[in-house]
Design a protein around this motif. Structure first.
Motif, PDB file in Angstrom:
ATOM      1  N   MET A   1       0.843  -1.172   0.000  1.00  0.00           N
ATOM      2  CA  MET A   1       0.000   0.000   0.000  1.00  0.00           C
ATOM      3  C   MET A   1       0.891   1.239   0.000  1.00  0.00           C
ATOM      4  SD  MET A   1      -2.771   1.386   2.833  1.00  0.00           S
ATOM      5  CE  MET A   1      -2.869  -0.208   3.535  1.00  0.00           C
ATOM      6  N   ILE A   2       0.561   2.166  -0.875  1.00  0.00           N
ATOM      7  CA  ILE A   2       1.307   3.423  -0.932  1.00  0.00           C
ATOM      8  C   ILE A   2       0.389   4.521  -0.403  1.00  0.00           C
ATOM      9  CG2 ILE A   2       2.432   5.085  -2.448  1.00  0.00           C
ATOM     10  CD1 ILE A   2       3.146   2.697  -4.270  1.00  0.00           C
ATOM     11  N   ILE A  65     -10.822   3.382   5.667  1.00  0.00           N
ATOM     12  CA  ILE A  65     -10.228   3.556   6.993  1.00  0.00           C
ATOM     13  C   ILE A  65      -8.984   2.695   7.082  1.00  0.00           C
ATOM     14  CG2 ILE A  65     -10.575   3.233   9.477  1.00  0.00           C
ATOM     15  CD1 ILE A  65     -13.547   3.777   8.988  1.00  0.00           C
ATOM     16  N   LEU A  66      -7.854   3.306   7.461  1.00  0.00           N
ATOM     17  CA  LEU A  66      -6.613   2.559   7.637  1.00  0.00           C
ATOM     18  C   LEU A  66      -6.729   1.678   8.874  1.00  0.00           C
ATOM     19  CD1 LEU A  66      -3.786   5.184   6.977  1.00  0.00           C
ATOM     20  CD2 LEU A  66      -4.476   3.285   5.508  1.00  0.00           C
ATOM     21  N   LYS A  67      -6.514   0.396   8.720  1.00  0.00           N
ATOM     22  CA  LYS A  67      -6.587  -0.521   9.856  1.00  0.00           C
ATOM     23  C   LYS A  67      -5.522  -0.199  10.896  1.00  0.00           C
ATOM     24  CE  LYS A  67      -8.537  -4.403   7.373  1.00  0.00           C
ATOM     25  NZ  LYS A  67      -8.341  -5.779   6.906  1.00  0.00           N
ATOM     26  N   SER A  68      -4.352   0.253  10.419  1.00  0.00           N
ATOM     27  CA  SER A  68      -3.233   0.491  11.338  1.00  0.00           C
ATOM     28  C   SER A  68      -3.455   1.669  12.277  1.00  0.00           C
ATOM     29  CB  SER A  68      -1.939   0.697  10.550  1.00  0.00           C
ATOM     30  OG  SER A  68      -2.071   1.809   9.680  1.00  0.00           O
ATOM     31  N   THR A  69      -4.196   2.692  11.822  1.00  0.00           N
ATOM     32  CA  THR A  69      -4.353   3.899  12.636  1.00  0.00           C
ATOM     33  C   THR A  69      -5.801   4.294  12.897  1.00  0.00           C
ATOM     34  OG1 THR A  69      -4.347   5.367  10.718  1.00  0.00           O
ATOM     35  CG2 THR A  69      -2.194   4.845  11.723  1.00  0.00           C
ATOM     36  N   GLY A  70      -6.730   3.735  12.116  1.00  0.00           N
ATOM     37  CA  GLY A  70      -8.130   4.129  12.245  1.00  0.00           C
ATOM     38  C   GLY A  70      -8.466   5.416  11.527  1.00  0.00           C
ATOM     39  N   GLU A  71      -7.496   5.996  10.812  1.00  0.00           N
ATOM     40  CA  GLU A  71      -7.712   7.255  10.089  1.00  0.00           C
ATOM     41  C   GLU A  71      -8.564   7.038   8.854  1.00  0.00           C
ATOM     42  OE1 GLU A  71      -4.100  10.014   9.692  1.00  0.00           O
ATOM     43  OE2 GLU A  71      -3.260   8.014  10.005  1.00  0.00           O
TER      44      GLU A  71
END
Length: 80
Positions: A1-2, A65-71
């Motif tokens: 992912m970029i 939504i980014l799984k790593s940060t929730g953003e």
């Protein structure tokens, strides 16, 4: 992912064909940047996004939504 950044400061994720699988490959394909401000109907998320050799885009593909940060991030799509 970029992951990149929109001009409004929001993060974006690039949805790319599988052959574009590294940042180096992505950057090597950039030949220009989208000047979306000239088109009133174009989404702000597309302003100044890179244009890539051999691909159609950039196109807005909604939000995720980014799984790593929730953003919440804009998804910018490119196609063959």
């Amino acid at each position: 992912m970029i992951i990149g950044t929109c001009v409004n400061g929001m993060k974006c994720v690039y949805d790319l064909p599988t052959k574009v699988n590294t940042v180096e490959k992505f950057e090597s394909l950039i030949y220009s940047y989208n000047d979306g401000r000239m088109a009133e109907s174009q989404r702000e998320e597309l302003y100044n996004q890179p244009k890539l050799l051999g691909l159609v885009g950039p196109m807005f593909n909604g939000y995720g939504i980014l799984k790593s940060t929730g953003e919440t991030v804009a998804i910018i799509r490119y196609e063959n």
